[in-house]
Design a protein around this motif. Sequence first.
Motif, short mmCIF file in Angstrom:
data_model
loop_
_atom_site.label_atom_id
_atom_site.label_comp_id
_atom_site.label_asym_id
_atom_site.label_seq_id
_atom_site.Cartn_x
_atom_site.Cartn_y
_atom_site.Cartn_z
N THR A 12 22.94 -35.67 90.63
CA THR A 12 21.70 -35.86 91.39
C THR A 12 22.03 -36.26 92.82
O THR A 12 23.19 -36.51 93.15
N ASN A 13 20.99 -36.38 93.62
CA ASN A 13 21.18 -36.98 94.94
C ASN A 13 21.49 -38.46 94.78
O ASN A 13 21.09 -39.09 93.79
N LEU A 14 22.17 -39.00 95.76
CA LEU A 14 22.30 -40.45 95.86
C LEU A 14 20.92 -41.01 96.20
O LEU A 14 20.11 -40.33 96.83
N ARG A 15 20.68 -42.25 95.80
CA ARG A 15 19.38 -42.91 96.04
C ARG A 15 19.62 -44.23 96.75
O ARG A 15 20.64 -44.87 96.57
N ARG A 16 18.64 -44.65 97.49
CA ARG A 16 18.77 -45.91 98.25
C ARG A 16 19.15 -47.09 97.35
O ARG A 16 19.90 -47.94 97.76
N GLY A 17 18.69 -47.14 96.14
CA GLY A 17 19.01 -48.25 95.24
C GLY A 17 20.41 -48.20 94.65
O GLY A 17 20.81 -49.10 93.92
N ASP A 18 21.18 -47.17 94.98
CA ASP A 18 22.54 -47.02 94.43
C ASP A 18 23.57 -47.90 95.12
O ASP A 18 24.70 -48.01 94.64
N GLY A 19 23.22 -48.51 96.22
CA GLY A 19 24.17 -49.29 97.01
C GLY A 19 25.00 -50.29 96.23
O GLY A 19 26.23 -50.29 96.34
N PRO A 20 24.38 -51.18 95.43
CA PRO A 20 25.20 -52.17 94.72
C PRO A 20 26.22 -51.54 93.77
O PRO A 20 27.38 -51.99 93.71
N ALA A 21 25.85 -50.49 93.05
CA ALA A 21 26.80 -49.86 92.13
C ALA A 21 27.93 -49.19 92.90
O ALA A 21 29.11 -49.31 92.53
N VAL A 22 27.61 -48.48 93.97
CA VAL A 22 28.63 -47.83 94.79
C VAL A 22 29.56 -48.89 95.38
O VAL A 22 30.79 -48.73 95.36
N HIS A 23 29.00 -49.97 95.87
CA HIS A 23 29.81 -51.04 96.45
C HIS A 23 30.77 -51.63 95.41
O HIS A 23 31.94 -51.88 95.72
N ARG A 24 30.30 -51.80 94.18
CA ARG A 24 31.16 -52.38 93.13
C ARG A 24 32.41 -51.53 92.92
O ARG A 24 33.52 -52.04 92.91
N TYR A 25 32.25 -50.22 92.73
CA TYR A 25 33.46 -49.45 92.44
C TYR A 25 34.25 -49.12 93.70
O TYR A 25 35.46 -49.04 93.65
N ARG A 26 33.59 -48.97 94.83
CA ARG A 26 34.35 -48.70 96.05
C ARG A 26 35.14 -49.93 96.51
O ARG A 26 36.10 -49.81 97.25
N SER A 27 34.72 -51.11 96.08
CA SER A 27 35.43 -52.34 96.43
C SER A 27 36.52 -52.67 95.42
O SER A 27 37.31 -53.59 95.65
N ASP A 28 36.56 -51.96 94.32
CA ASP A 28 37.57 -52.20 93.30
C ASP A 28 38.90 -51.60 93.77
O ASP A 28 38.97 -50.40 94.03
N PRO A 29 39.96 -52.42 93.88
CA PRO A 29 41.24 -51.89 94.39
C PRO A 29 41.80 -50.73 93.59
O PRO A 29 42.38 -49.80 94.15
N ASP A 30 41.64 -50.74 92.27
CA ASP A 30 42.16 -49.64 91.46
C ASP A 30 41.39 -48.35 91.72
O ASP A 30 41.96 -47.26 91.72
N CYS A 31 40.09 -48.46 91.95
CA CYS A 31 39.27 -47.28 92.21
C CYS A 31 39.53 -46.75 93.63
O CYS A 31 39.59 -45.55 93.85
N ALA A 32 39.70 -47.65 94.57
CA ALA A 32 39.87 -47.26 95.97
C ALA A 32 41.29 -46.83 96.31
O ALA A 32 41.53 -46.29 97.39
N ARG A 33 42.21 -47.03 95.40
CA ARG A 33 43.63 -46.81 95.65
C ARG A 33 43.97 -45.45 96.27
O ARG A 33 44.77 -45.36 97.18
#
Length: 165
Positions: A12-33
């Motif tokens: 789907t499209n990204l939605r304005r309310g997706d910010g917290p979930a995106v921030h959680r995994y993008r801030s995870d060092p293993d995910c961002a590696r």
Amino acid sequence: MIFLRTDRLQLTNLRRGDGPAVHRYRSDPDCARYQRWNDTTPEAIDAYIARHTLDVFLSRAEEQHYAIRTPDGTLIGELAYFDNPKDRCITLGVTIAPAHQRQGYAYEILAAVVHATRAKHPALDLVALIDRENEPSLRLFQKLGFTEECYADSIGSYVYVIPAQ
């Protein structure tokens, strides 16, 4: 809007309310590696989402980003889709939140995206750029039918391709 549906996922499209979930995994060092995100602050992520809430799947827009969701709407990752008319290719990338990795989700959504993209744009190569240390992604794209074309020192990535038909 749901662009693609598989047995377990929706694109789907990204939605304005997706910010917290995106921030959680993008801030995870293993995910961002292996990612090349420059700014993972909540403000930057909100701006990123705002830029991509109206992307049209399989359009010829240069840069597109989509949400990967379970049928109940839970955001579990993102798909990046870059159209490069100069090189006549579409570059694909995927991020799956750590809690949802190793469950076949990346393969499932990418297989559907490869099929849909190949049907709509058969004259374009499909490309993935993969860090040399990212063994799971190397195996994933090989399983999807991509083959190694080269290692590009300039971008520090293997270039994997499914050639145009």
